[in-house]
Design a protein around this motif. Structure first.
Motif, PDB file in Angstrom:
ATOM      1  N   ASP A 247       0.841  -1.196   0.000  1.00  0.00           N
ATOM      2  CA  ASP A 247       0.000   0.000   0.000  1.00  0.00           C
ATOM      3  C   ASP A 247       0.880   1.252   0.000  1.00  0.00           C
ATOM      4  N   ALA A 248       1.856   1.277   0.893  1.00  0.00           N
ATOM      5  CA  ALA A 248       2.741   2.443   0.989  1.00  0.00           C
ATOM      6  C   ALA A 248       3.503   2.674  -0.314  1.00  0.00           C
ATOM      7  N   GLN A 249       3.969   1.597  -0.940  1.00  0.00           N
ATOM      8  CA  GLN A 249       4.712   1.724  -2.192  1.00  0.00           C
ATOM      9  C   GLN A 249       3.851   2.272  -3.324  1.00  0.00           C
ATOM     10  N   SER A 250       2.550   2.038  -3.263  1.00  0.00           N
ATOM     11  CA  SER A 250       1.659   2.459  -4.341  1.00  0.00           C
ATOM     12  C   SER A 250       1.349   3.959  -4.309  1.00  0.00           C
ATOM     13  N   ARG A 251       1.739   4.632  -3.234  1.00  0.00           N
ATOM     14  CA  ARG A 251       1.395   6.048  -3.066  1.00  0.00           C
ATOM     15  C   ARG A 251       2.462   6.945  -3.693  1.00  0.00           C
ATOM     16  N   PRO A 252       2.082   7.875  -4.558  1.00  0.00           N
ATOM     17  CA  PRO A 252       3.070   8.778  -5.164  1.00  0.00           C
ATOM     18  C   PRO A 252       3.781   9.657  -4.137  1.00  0.00           C
ATOM     19  N   GLN A 253       3.118   9.917  -3.015  1.00  0.00           N
ATOM     20  CA  GLN A 253       3.712  10.785  -1.994  1.00  0.00           C
ATOM     21  C   GLN A 253       4.897  10.141  -1.284  1.00  0.00           C
ATOM     22  N   THR A 254       5.019   8.822  -1.393  1.00  0.00           N
ATOM     23  CA  THR A 254       6.083   8.121  -0.660  1.00  0.00           C
ATOM     24  C   THR A 254       7.366   7.969  -1.471  1.00  0.00           C
ATOM     25  N   LEU A 255       7.470   8.672  -2.580  1.00  0.00           N
ATOM     26  CA  LEU A 255       8.655   8.572  -3.425  1.00  0.00           C
ATOM     27  C   LEU A 255       9.963   8.771  -2.656  1.00  0.00           C
TER      28      LEU A 255
END
Length: 296
Positions: free
Chosen positions: A139-147
């Motif tokens: 889930d975390a990896q799928s978020r653009p904000q977590t780049l």
């Protein structure tokens, strides 16, 4: 003669991966969804039941449920809630059942001997927790904000995936609490990045409700965008029409919470079990990774 689990499993490929649900190339959470057809009914045997509102009977760990059939299917699956087993309808193993049955133990099942049974049940408990962590990392990896932390998330996920493919001795000796603590540092950072973005786009959002006692609370229509609802007790809360986009709901208790018309399209770390425990409707907006429960 080698017993199940004596040899580290090979990496799944094509047909084998599809059967065990471990092909994650197209969907990083593909192997993290329960596939009961490829499991030896582990949740119906390994776990204990306590007679309550969730289970109609007492059942000790390691003893098969009276409703478990010879083919490892549930004899009352279509009427679990009506027959007093809503806890079974809510439960989700994050795909640990098929991983343990098909990969770790190579298709063997717990009925073959007591030793195999003990090891399978122990490994299942560990595997379920590791798969839950993998769900959150995906889930975390799928978020653009977590780049900014994507490399760390990727490394943590790779390490956990390698661990899930380990020998049974390694899995049984795994300190899951320690692993959870390590991963949670990354998950909290991911949550902060996603929620900060939501707050910037919607001033006034981002309420701090971590571990809040919201049992039975009237939150219908509430703006909970970017809220920190980690570990919050939302049992029987009215969240109808509430906006939960970008809200961190890891560990939140949604049992009997009313989600009719609520928007959870990108709630952070939402799981199938949480959704299964709630009461929604056709207007409830869910993330693509989570299925709409039949009882809605």
């Amino acid at each position: 003669m080698q017993s199940p689990g004596d040899v580290p499993p090979e990496v799944d490929t094509d047909d084998e991966a599809a059967g065990a649900g471990r092909d994650v190339r197209a969907d990083p959470r593909a192997g993290l969804r329960a596939d009961c057809a490829n499991c030896a009914g582990l949740c119906c045997v390994a776990l204990p039941f306590t007679a309550s509102a969730d289970f109609a009977i007492d059942k000790p760990a390691g003893e098969p449920c009276t409703h478990l059939r010879a083919d490892f299917r549930c004899g009352i699956h279509t009427r679990l809630r009506a027959d007093g087993f809503p806890g079974c309808a809510v439960f989700d193993c994050f795909g640990a059942g098929q991983q343990v049955t098909r990969t770790t133990f190579g298709g063997h099942d717990w009925r073959q001997d007591a030793g195999t049974a003990r090891r399978m049940f122990g490994v299942f408990g560990v595997m379920r927790q590791l798969h839950e962590l993998l769900w959150y990392l995906a889930d975390a990896q799928s978020r653009p904000q977590t780049l900014p932390i994507r490399p760390d998330l990727h490394q943590a996920r790779q390490e956990l995936e390698r661990l899930t493919e380990s020998h049974t001795d390694v899995l049984l000796e795994t300190d899951v609490a320690d692993r959870r603590g390590e991963v949670d540092v990354l998950l909290q950072r991911a949550s902060e990045l996603v929620r900060a973005d939501a707050t910037a786009a919607a001033p006034g959002a981002g309420r701090e409700l971590r571990r809040a006692d919201l049992v039975g609370a009237r939150l219908n229509g509430a703006d909970l965008r970017g809220a920190d609802l980690r570990g919050a007790l939302l049992i029987a809360a009215d969240l109808s029409g509430a906006d939960l986009r970008s809200a961190d709901v890891i560990g939140a208790d949604f049992r009997d919470a009313v989600l009719a018309g609520a928007d959870l399209t990108d709630s952070i770390f939402l799981t199938q079990a949480q959704v299964n425990a709630a009461r929604g409707d056709a207007a409830t907006a869910l993330p693509a990774a989570v299925a709409r429960p039949d009882h809605w």
